[in-house]
Enzyme design. Sequence first.
Site, PDB file in Angstrom:
ATOM      1  N   ARG A   1      55.842  65.381  91.818  1.00 52.41           N
ATOM      2  CA  ARG A   1      55.681  63.863  91.498  1.00 52.41           C
ATOM      3  C   ARG A   1      54.215  63.592  91.005  1.00 52.41           C
ATOM      4  O   ARG A   1      53.999  62.743  90.271  1.00 52.41           O
ATOM      5  CB  ARG A   1      56.248  63.309  92.535  1.00 52.41           C
ATOM      6  CG  ARG A   1      57.693  63.231  92.787  1.00 52.41           C
ATOM      7  CD  ARG A   1      58.109  62.781  94.040  1.00 52.41           C
ATOM      8  NE  ARG A   1      57.511  61.515  94.483  1.00 52.41           N
ATOM      9  CZ  ARG A   1      57.795  60.142  93.948  1.00 52.41           C
ATOM     10  NH1 ARG A   1      58.903  60.233  93.223  1.00 52.41           N
ATOM     11  NH2 ARG A   1      57.162  59.332  94.412  1.00 52.41           N
TER      12      ARG A   1
ATOM     13  N   HIS B   1      64.235  42.902  88.908  1.00 51.29           N
ATOM     14  CA  HIS B   1      65.279  43.499  89.814  1.00 51.29           C
ATOM     15  C   HIS B   1      66.555  42.550  89.633  1.00 51.29           C
ATOM     16  O   HIS B   1      66.272  41.488  89.841  1.00 51.29           O
ATOM     17  CB  HIS B   1      65.003  43.378  91.165  1.00 51.29           C
ATOM     18  CG  HIS B   1      65.802  44.021  92.216  1.00 51.29           C
ATOM     19  ND1 HIS B   1      66.202  45.531  92.229  1.00 51.29           N
ATOM     20  CD2 HIS B   1      66.751  43.660  93.115  1.00 51.29           C
ATOM     21  CE1 HIS B   1      67.189  45.895  93.005  1.00 51.29           C
ATOM     22  NE2 HIS B   1      67.495  44.362  93.546  1.00 51.29           N
TER      23      HIS B   1
END
Length: 208
Positions: free
Chosen positions: A66, A110
């Site tokens: 990552r 969101h």
Amino acid sequence: MLKVAVLVSGGGTNLQAILDRVEDGTITNAEISLVVSNKPGAYALERAAKRQIRSAVLAPKEYESREAFGEAMVKVLRDAGIDLVVLAGYLVILPENLVRAYEGHMINIHPSLIPSHCGPGYYGLRVHESVLARGNKVTGATVHFVDEGTDSGPIILQKAVDVEEGDTPEILQRRVMEQAEWVILPRAIDMIANHKIEIVDNLVRKIV
């Protein structure tokens, strides 16, 4: 002129809303300089190509870690001179080094009224399924700065949307996009581009 990168995983409807608002002058002092996707077949890349906007594909699975993925993303963004990173339906867990590199310069949309129906596992249709399962009468969308948590950064804008009888997750998702996401995400970009907000004590304040 604020140079904006939009990160997206799918069709890019929020990207299209941003592009439209740049073209009609709703968003000022900003340009979409880069579109990045984690999926090579994402339709958002075609939207970028039609506008002759530079694009890139960075798939996390192609990197050994990552952290390596984050380093690659930071390099792409910095090479393009990006000032603001906009997550617009970007379904990737962000590496910490990427978040740190753009702290205060990265925002997310969101599809609920944070702090409801948000956090780990709440994305896409899952958010709207949760809203309907709980029996909410009102939902909406939130634009917030990104921090190292999940949907936990300072809130910039929110807009409420009514839940109606007979709604399915798909119908509700579309209404939230049309009535909230496509409205407040461009507005937030314009506010940032024109220095109308600041973060004070982890809260967003308007600059008068």
